[in-house]
Enzyme design. Structure first.
Site, short mmCIF file in Angstrom:
data_model
loop_
_atom_site.label_atom_id
_atom_site.label_comp_id
_atom_site.label_asym_id
_atom_site.label_seq_id
_atom_site.Cartn_x
_atom_site.Cartn_y
_atom_site.Cartn_z
N ASN A 1 0.85 -1.19 0.00
CA ASN A 1 0.00 0.00 0.00
C ASN A 1 0.89 1.24 0.00
O ASN A 1 2.11 1.14 0.01
CB ASN A 1 -0.95 -0.02 1.21
CG ASN A 1 -0.17 -0.10 2.51
OD1 ASN A 1 0.57 0.81 2.85
ND2 ASN A 1 -0.32 -1.20 3.22
N LYS B 1 9.26 -17.48 -9.77
CA LYS B 1 8.54 -16.38 -10.42
C LYS B 1 7.43 -16.95 -11.30
O LYS B 1 7.66 -17.90 -12.06
CB LYS B 1 9.53 -15.58 -11.27
CG LYS B 1 8.90 -14.37 -11.89
CD LYS B 1 9.85 -13.57 -12.71
CE LYS B 1 9.07 -12.53 -13.48
NZ LYS B 1 9.61 -12.24 -14.78
#
Ligand code: CTP
Length: 422
Positions: A228, A305
């Protein structure tokens, strides 16, 4: 490749090199090269006297960074304050350290950029002295060295040898590779200066305060994460204000780009679970302040990944709830006397804060409006409401540092009152 250093022992480390005015300054050019070979980023600050021996251009060419030498440069002060310059370094190296520079550093004088940085840093400085043998052995210089050592400074050399002035004895600057070895050893240990002893006459003297600050990063895979926009400015300001009020402060910080506040023990973490573990390990405390914007959810991170496969549909993630650190601390058997939460709301700020106060079992909630246009998230100012079981105190818009000072003053009052009531 012939002669290439294979170990990147200083990979990613930032060295601030202060070059003093002595003939040994030419050896500092080689020092820069050796540090860079090992992966370090080097910024150079030259004293006025140093420029008589080596040109700033020589260092600029070797470091690919601007060389600083003027404390009062208006643009630099705006771009990057001198305090930040010294705070963002992992280690300050002073080479050559002249008798004059050692004397000024030992006295805490700050009459140019080099000495100002030495005074403003929270990291150790490594001095590589270079001077005439008599100057090195002079009681005044030895006193200055002892003072600097006592304050946490490190030393490399000086070596014995034939000196530029023709005399023989200790005073010759160590060879660049010896200084590099001392840099590596310092980095391997801990380059932070020992925490100053908290003042004993402050409103929070003798108290332990734990503060969480910043966002958390919840890994999706080794390169991606959920987070955030929290900057950590408010939480860090609170930690700094509590330390200034005499508290022993443990700051548990998520990934932020601002400097560690002075006088606090700072524990850097990434995820909510790491933050939780660090807070639990730091208990007991007198006050807990949850200023971090902890991610409410995480995903089970992939070990590799996640690849984008041709034609395959976009991956979807199941979210798992993170532990609520604030609520857990408030209900812990080691509950601090005061537990303070934050509420970042976009509407109905006070009713939501009241509800949060009860649901999370806090004594206080600092509530603020983070709706679009408020500029609170990431900004320098905050408009806060202090919500307690007794009522609401609304503060006008002010700098986050001022919010922090007011909050710390209120906490000190409440602690004193609740103890008096026992
Ligand atoms: N907090 C925490 N641990 C979490 C989530 C939040 O310690 N996992 C703390 C924050 O540091 C802050 C307070 O709880 O002090 C408020 O967080 P917030 O995310 O607003 O609480 P929520 O319960 O998620 O409320 P809402 O769903 O209304 O946003």
């Amino acid at each position: 490749m012939v002669g290439q250093v294979m170990t990147q022992s200083l990979e990613g480390k930032r060295i601030l090199l202060v070059v003093g005015g002595g003939i040994a300054a030419y050896k500092s050019l080689d020092l820069v090269r050796r540090l860079r070979e090992r992966g370090a980023r080097v910024r150079v600050v030259m004293t006025a006297a140093a420029r008589e021996f080596v040109t700033p251009l020589a260092f600029t060419s070797l470091t690919n960074e601007k060389v600083s030498d003027d404390l009062f440069s208006a643009t630099d002060e705006q771009e990057m304050g001198h305090i930040q310059l010294s705070r963002e370094a992992d280690l300050i190296v002073v080479a050559p350290a002249t008798a004059h520079l050692l004397a000024r550093a030992a006295q805490g004088l700050c009459d140019d950029l080099a000495t100002t940085l030495l005074l403003a840093t929270d990291k150790r400085a490594l001095f590589a002295p270079a001077m005439n043998v008599r100057m090195w052995l002079a009681p005044a210089t030895q006193r200055n060295v002892a003072t600097l050592r006592q304050d946490g400074a490190l030393f490399a050399g000086p070596d014995d040898g034939e000196m530029a002035c023709g005399e023989y004895g200790p005073g010759r600057m160590s060879e660049p590779l010896e200084i590099v070895a001392a840099v590596e050893a310092a980095i391997k240990a801990d380059t932070r200066l020992p925490l100053p002893v908290p003042r004993t006459d402050g409103p929070l003297s003798g108290r332990h305060v734990i503060v969480t600050s910043g966002p958390t990063h919840e890994a999706i895979d080794p390169v991606r994460y959920i987070s955030n926009r929290s900057s950590g400015k408010q939480g860090h300001a609170i930690a700094a204000a509590a330390a200034a009020a005499g508290a022993r402060v443990t700051l548990v910080s998520g990934p932020v780009t601002i400097a560690d506040p002075r006088g606090c023990e700072v524990i850097h973490i990434e995820s909510a679970r790491e933050m939780f573990a660090a807070v639990e390990a730091a208990l007991p405390a007198d006050v807990f302040i949850g200023a971090a914007a902890v991610a409410d959810w995480r995903v089970e991170a992939a070990a590799q990944k996640i690849k984008k496969e041709q034609g395959a549909s976009a991956p979807s993630f199941a979210l798992v709830e993170n532990p609520d650190i604030l609520a857990s601390v408030a209900r812990s058997p080691k509950r601090p006397r005061l537990v303070v939460g934050f509420a970042a709301e976009t509407r109905d700020v006070i009713p939501h804060a009241r509800e949060k106060l009860l649901r999370k079992g806090c004594d206080l909630i600092v509530a603020n409006d983070v709706s679009e246009g408020s500029g609170v998230f990431g900004g320098d100012a905050n408009e806060a409401h202090l919500v307690s079981h007794a009522g609401v105190e609304s503060w006008p818009r002010m700098r986050k540092e001022s919010v922090a000072e007011r909050l710390v003053a209120r906490l000190a009052e409440r602690l004193a009152k609740s103890e008096a009531a026992e």
